[in-house]
Design an enzyme around this catalytic site. Sequence first.
Site, mmCIF file in Angstrom:
data_model
loop_
_atom_site.group_PDB
_atom_site.id
_atom_site.type_symbol
_atom_site.label_atom_id
_atom_site.label_comp_id
_atom_site.label_asym_id
_atom_site.label_seq_id
_atom_site.Cartn_x
_atom_site.Cartn_y
_atom_site.Cartn_z
ATOM 1 C CE1 TYR A 122 -4.154 -1.895 0.541
ATOM 2 C CE2 TYR A 122 -2.740 -3.273 1.902
ATOM 3 C CZ TYR A 122 -3.928 -3.073 1.218
ATOM 4 O OH TYR A 122 -4.890 -4.057 1.214
ATOM 5 C CG ASN A 145 -10.762 -1.492 -8.415
ATOM 6 O OD1 ASN A 145 -11.234 -0.974 -9.423
ATOM 7 N ND2 ASN A 145 -9.892 -2.484 -8.462
ATOM 8 C CB CYS A 153 -7.723 -3.705 -5.905
ATOM 9 S SG CYS A 153 -9.265 -4.590 -6.082
ATOM 10 C CG HIS A 154 -6.133 -9.569 -7.150
ATOM 11 N ND1 HIS A 154 -6.796 -8.998 -8.232
ATOM 12 C CD2 HIS A 154 -5.163 -10.352 -7.681
ATOM 13 C CE1 HIS A 154 -6.255 -9.433 -9.357
ATOM 14 N NE2 HIS A 154 -5.255 -10.250 -9.039
ATOM 15 C CD GLU A 180 -2.720 -12.166 -10.644
ATOM 16 O OE1 GLU A 180 -1.724 -11.506 -10.273
ATOM 17 O OE2 GLU A 180 -3.781 -11.630 -11.026
#
Length: 188
Positions: A122, A145, A153-154, A180
């Site tokens: 962040y 978002n 945003c993850h 991912e």
Amino acid sequence: MNSDGQYERRDEPQVVWAVVGTDIGPLLLAATRQGLVNVVFHATDRVRERALGQLASRLGCEPVEAPGAPLLAEAIRQVEEYFAGARKDFELPLDWALISGFNRQVLRELAASVPFGAVVGYGDLAGRVGQPGAAQAVGAAMGANPLPVVVPCHRVVESDGGIGGFGGGLETKRTLLALEGVLPQPLF
């Protein structure tokens, strides 16, 4: 004729939507003529009706279900490819109408600079937009978002290694990060 010299068809709805099934549950995708404008997690009937009402209020027109609309069909195809592990980047026009100011700046930076399989803190993301002390404001931007998954945003996590919060729920965030390759696959 619009500002791009293209003829607009007045019979086309201004906001179209569809629901697509995914590994994290149904996602509602909504688009305007400018691009994908909203992605909503857990699109059950109740959630879908609330989201469509909010879109109508914010965008000034009633959303129309149209999964075959070209932009939605392409968005659905890309979302399905992403969850199948065949896509790492979304190549869709985005309509940023539901977000402005600092939040838009942060989300655009996130979309442009944090690739598939990577994470950012962040505070680091705050620094990238010239506001190094604004880690909490970045967290608020992630929570606001309107295009989660597509604007990833993850991929924003705590500097101490924690995964932070997530509007779609922590299990959803863990599943996306596992997809991912950032986290091990969840055990459910």
